[in-house]
Design a protein around this motif. Structure first.
Motif: not given
Length: 243
Positions: A171-184, A189-194, A212-220
């Protein structure tokens, strides 16, 4: 055949060009595409947050918008997965609405599913001379079983070098509300994916879900890495625009 575009919230508000690419491709293969203006969110954020009554209200509106459509096609496995897997549970105590949900589920597809399974299209005649890596989104892969369709379409793109993404199924770590509830945890997760995306040396990251692309692209982008992100529909449509 008549197809209704279910645009999804993210594409509608932030990536409308993805919807445009989907429409152009579907029309090219003889589909009459409409856009029901009654459509709204599929209800996934409310459902995932425990607000089932609110999710039911939104889901009823979604069903009303598409109940007369021959097919419903969406550029999101996540939102399509919500309809397929959670609408029957939402309406388990409402037989009339459950029947309506199940009828429309049978006609609702994620974009690459529809191209390959319904239209029988595996080669759109695209050319894309770049190094590309592909991230499979969790909901498309695990909820809908979309595993081979994107790869089949990408394998037939001329001039493109596809590089396997290490630990691609993570998983890229986005997961919709997961990214808000479990931000750290989401950030880790997205750092590892990037990091894995960068290991491929790809110029372009392709996926089938803009979340997913917004999350990973934002990290990159935050790390200053020049990797372009594209929805599969954009790659196929832009690569074959001259046909």
């Amino acid at each position: 055949m008549r197809v209704s575009l279910f645009i999804t919230c993210l594409a509608d508000l932030m990536y409308p060009e993805v919807g445009e690419s989907v429409v152009r491709l579907l029309r090219r293969y003889g589909c009459e595409v409409d856009f029901p203006e009654l459509q709204t969110c599929c209800g996934q954020p409310a459902y995932n947050s425990g607000y089932q009554d609110e999710a039911r209200t939104v889901a009823r509106q979604w069903i009303r918008a598409f109940e007369h459509s021959d097919y419903v096609v969406s550029p999101s496995g996540s939102c399509t997965g919500m309809v397929h897997h959670y609408y029957p549970d939402l309406f388990r105590d409402e037989p009339e609405w459950r029947a309506k949900a199940e009828a429309i589920i049978a006609r609702t597809y994620e974009f690459s599913q529809f191209l390959v399974q319904v239209l029988g299209v595996t080669d759109v005649g695209a050319t894309f001379p770049h190094k590309v890596t592909y991230h499979p989104s969790c909901h498309a892969m695990r909820l809908l079983g979309v595993r081979t369709e994107p790869g089949t379409l990408m394998d037939n793109v001329r001039g493109m070098e596809t590089i396997e993404l290490p630990r691609r199924d993570d998983c890229c770590g986005f997961g919709g509300t997961f990214a808000v509830k479990m931000a750290d945890m989401s950030e880790a997760m997205v750092c590892e994916k990037a990091k894995h995306v960068l290991e491929t040396g790809a110029e372009v990251l392709v996926g089938t879900d803009m979340g997913c692309l917004m999350n990973i692209g934002g990290r990159l982008n935050k790390e200053g890495k020049p990797v372009k992100v594209m929805h599969l529909a954009q790659l196929l449509e832009e690569g074959s625009a001259g046909r």
